[in-house]
Design an enzyme around this catalytic site. Structure first.
Site, PDB file in Angstrom:
ATOM      1  N   GLU A 163       1.009  -1.423  -0.198  1.00  0.00           N
ATOM      2  CA  GLU A 163       0.095  -0.537   0.119  1.00  0.00           C
ATOM      3  C   GLU A 163       0.969   1.449  -0.215  1.00  0.00           C
ATOM      4  OE1 GLU A 163      -2.162  -2.622   2.672  1.00  0.00           O
ATOM      5  OE2 GLU A 163      -0.433  -2.615   1.921  1.00  0.00           O
ATOM      6  N   ASP A 215      20.518 -39.621  -9.097  1.00  0.00           N
ATOM      7  CA  ASP A 215      20.107 -39.304  -9.445  1.00  0.00           C
ATOM      8  C   ASP A 215      20.822 -38.261  -9.863  1.00  0.00           C
ATOM      9  OD1 ASP A 215      17.448 -40.744 -10.038  1.00  0.00           O
ATOM     10  OD2 ASP A 215      16.185 -39.116  -9.311  1.00  0.00           O
TER      11      ASP A 215
END
Length: 387
Positions: free
Chosen positions: A55, A204
Site C-alpha cells: 500500500e 539421481d
C-alpha cells in the site's frame, strides 16, 4: 463498480504481488493498485521483508490528491500495527483514500479483521473477499507459519495415470514434460528449502536449484534426509556437497550415524543436523521443530517414494503437489509413488482439501492440504522397509 471490474483490478494486484515470488519471507507477498474511473493512478508491491508494504509502495507514487471516488485494491488486509514499517491503515488514511477493496483477511488470528475495522472506524469504505481464494493461495507458506507457528512441509511427486514414478528398470526421466518440470522450478523458487532422501541423491545426483529461463540460477536451502549418512560414505561426495552452493546444504541425520562422517561433512562446509530418533529414520517431529527454531518457513520435499511414504505414514506432510502425466505403465513391478499404508475403507484414505487444479503442458497438477484420517493404519509388512 461491477464484480467483473473489481476482479480485474484485484487480478492486477495479484500480478504485482507475484513479482516478489520467494523474496518476502517471512512476510507475505502483497500487491496494491489505486484505480480512478478505470485508470491506474498508482501501483506497488511488497518487495522484501523490511521494505515498504504494498500500500505504501503504491501510494508513494501518487503525485496529486487522491480523488474521493478512487479505489485502492490490495490482495491482503492492510496491517493496523507497527512493525519494521508503520501501519498501512494509517498510510491509507493520510493519503486520503476513501474506498478500499481487500482480497484476503490477515490469517493471523490475533489480527484478522482488525485492519478492516480500523479503516471503517476512520470513515473509509471497505469491501473484502474479492478473489479471496486466489489471494489466500498466494501465501500458502506465510499463512501456515503465521497461524500455526510451524513450517509448511510440502511434498511433490511426478507420476503416471496409474500412480507410478518409475518403470521396473528404474527409469524415470522423464515421466512429465518440460512445462511441468519448469513449474517445479517455479515452486523451488518460492520455498525457502528443498528436501530429498538418500536414494535420490545417490541415484539421481540432483542439483536442487531453481533454473528458470531469463533468471539467474537460485539456490534454496538444500536438505538431505540421511539417517545413517550413507551419502557421506562414498569415495566421492555427491555434487550437492561439492558445488558452489554447498554452504546452502544441510544433511539431516540421526545419532546412529558415525561421528566421523559428520566431521567429514562439516570439514567440507556442509551443515549437519543430528536429531534424536528411535531408529535410523529421522524423526519428522524433531525435523519440523528444528526448522521452526531455524526459521525455515517452508520445505518442498521432492522425495522419492521412500521419503514421501514415510512422511505420510507419520502424518508429517502438510501439503502435496501431484503432477500426473498422460501415460500408463500397467505394470505391477513398476515403482509406485506411495506405499506402506493399510487402507481397508474409503474413509481411511488420506484426502486433499482446498485443492487447486492446473494444466501444465500435456500434464496436470493437483495440489492441496493433506487431511489424515483419525488413525492411520500402517502395513506392518512394509513398514520396516521405510525405516
Amino acid at each position: 463498480m461491477k464484480k467483473q471490474e473489481k476482479e480485474k483490478w484485484m487480478g492486477r494486484a495479484l500480478e504485482l504481488a507475484r513479482k516478489a515470488w520467494g523474496d518476502t519471507h517471512p512476510n507475505p507477498m502483497v500487491g496494491a493498485v489505486l484505480v480512478h474511473q478505470g485508470t491506474v493512478l498508482a501501483e506497488g508491491y511488497h518487495k522484501r521483508a523490511g521494505e515498504d508494504h504494498a500500500e505504501v509502495d503504491a501510494l508513494r507514487d501518487v503525485s496529486r490528491p487522491v480523488p474521493d471516488d478512487a479505489v485502492l485494491f490490495v490482495t491482503l488486509e492492510p496491517c493496523s500495527t507497527a512493525g519494521r514499517t508503520g501501519p498501512c491503515t494509517e498510510a491509507i488514511r493520510e493519503a486520503g483514500v476513501k474506498h478500499v477493496v481487500v482480497g484476503a483477511l490477515d490469517p493471523n488470528p490475533d489480527h484478522s479483521g482488525n485492519g478492516v475495522k480500523v479503516l471503517k472506524d476512520r470513515g473509509i469504505k471497505v469491501e473484502n473477499g474479492v478473489l479471496e481464494e486466489e489471494c489466500e493461495d498466494l501465501n500458502l507458506i506465510f499463512n501456515h507459519w503465521i497461524s500455526r507457528n510451524q513450517p509448511l512441509v510440502a511434498g511433490k511427486m511426478a507420476m503416471t495415470l496409474d500412480g507410478k514414478i518409475a518403470c521396473r528398470t528404474g527409469e524415470s526421466k522423464w515421466i512429465t514434460g518440460e512445462t511441468a518440470r519448469q513449474d517445479v522450478m517455479r515452486w523451488r523458487r518460492l520455498f525457502p528449502a528443498v528436501a530429498v532422501g538418500t536414494g535420490t541423491v545417490l541415484s539421481d545426483q540432483p542439483r536442487l536449484t531453481s533454473r528458470i529461463e531469463g533468471a539467474d540460477e537460485w539456490c534454496p536451502v538444500r536438505m538431505v534426509f540421511d539417517g545413517l549418512l550413507r551419502t557421506a560414505n562414498q569415495r566421492e561426495f555427491p555434487g550437492l556437497y561439492t558445488d558452489e552452493f554447498r554452504d546452502r546444504t544441510i544433511v539431516v541425520t540421526t545419532e546412529l550415524a558415525g561421528t566421523g562422517y559428520v566431521r567429514r561433512l562439516e570439514t567440507e562446509g556442509i551443515r549437519v543436523w543430528v536429531l534424536s530418533a528411535e531408529n535410523s529414520q529421522v524423526s519428522y517431529e524433531s525435523f519440523r521443530e528444528r526448522c521452526r527454531q531455524e526459521k525455515i518457513y517452508g520445505v518442498y520435499t521432492e522425495g522419492g517414494s521412500q521419503l514421501l511414504s514415510g512422511m505420510i505414514q507419520h502424518a508429517a506432510l502438510d501439503y502435496l503437489f501431484a503432477y500426473q502425466a498422460p501415460v500408463l505403465f500397467g505394470d505391477d513391478k513398476s515403482k509406485p509413488a506411495l506405499r506402506g499404508l493399510r487402507t481397508e475403507a474409503i474413509d481411511q484414505g488420506v484426502r486433499l482439501e482446498n485443492t487447486r487444479h492446473a494444466v501444465v503442458g500435456e500434464d496436470r497438477l493437483l495440489r492441496g492440504f493433506l487431511r489424515y484420517p483419525p488413525k492411520l493404519q500402517v502395513d506392518e509388512l512394509l513398514f520396516g522397509h521405510f525405516k
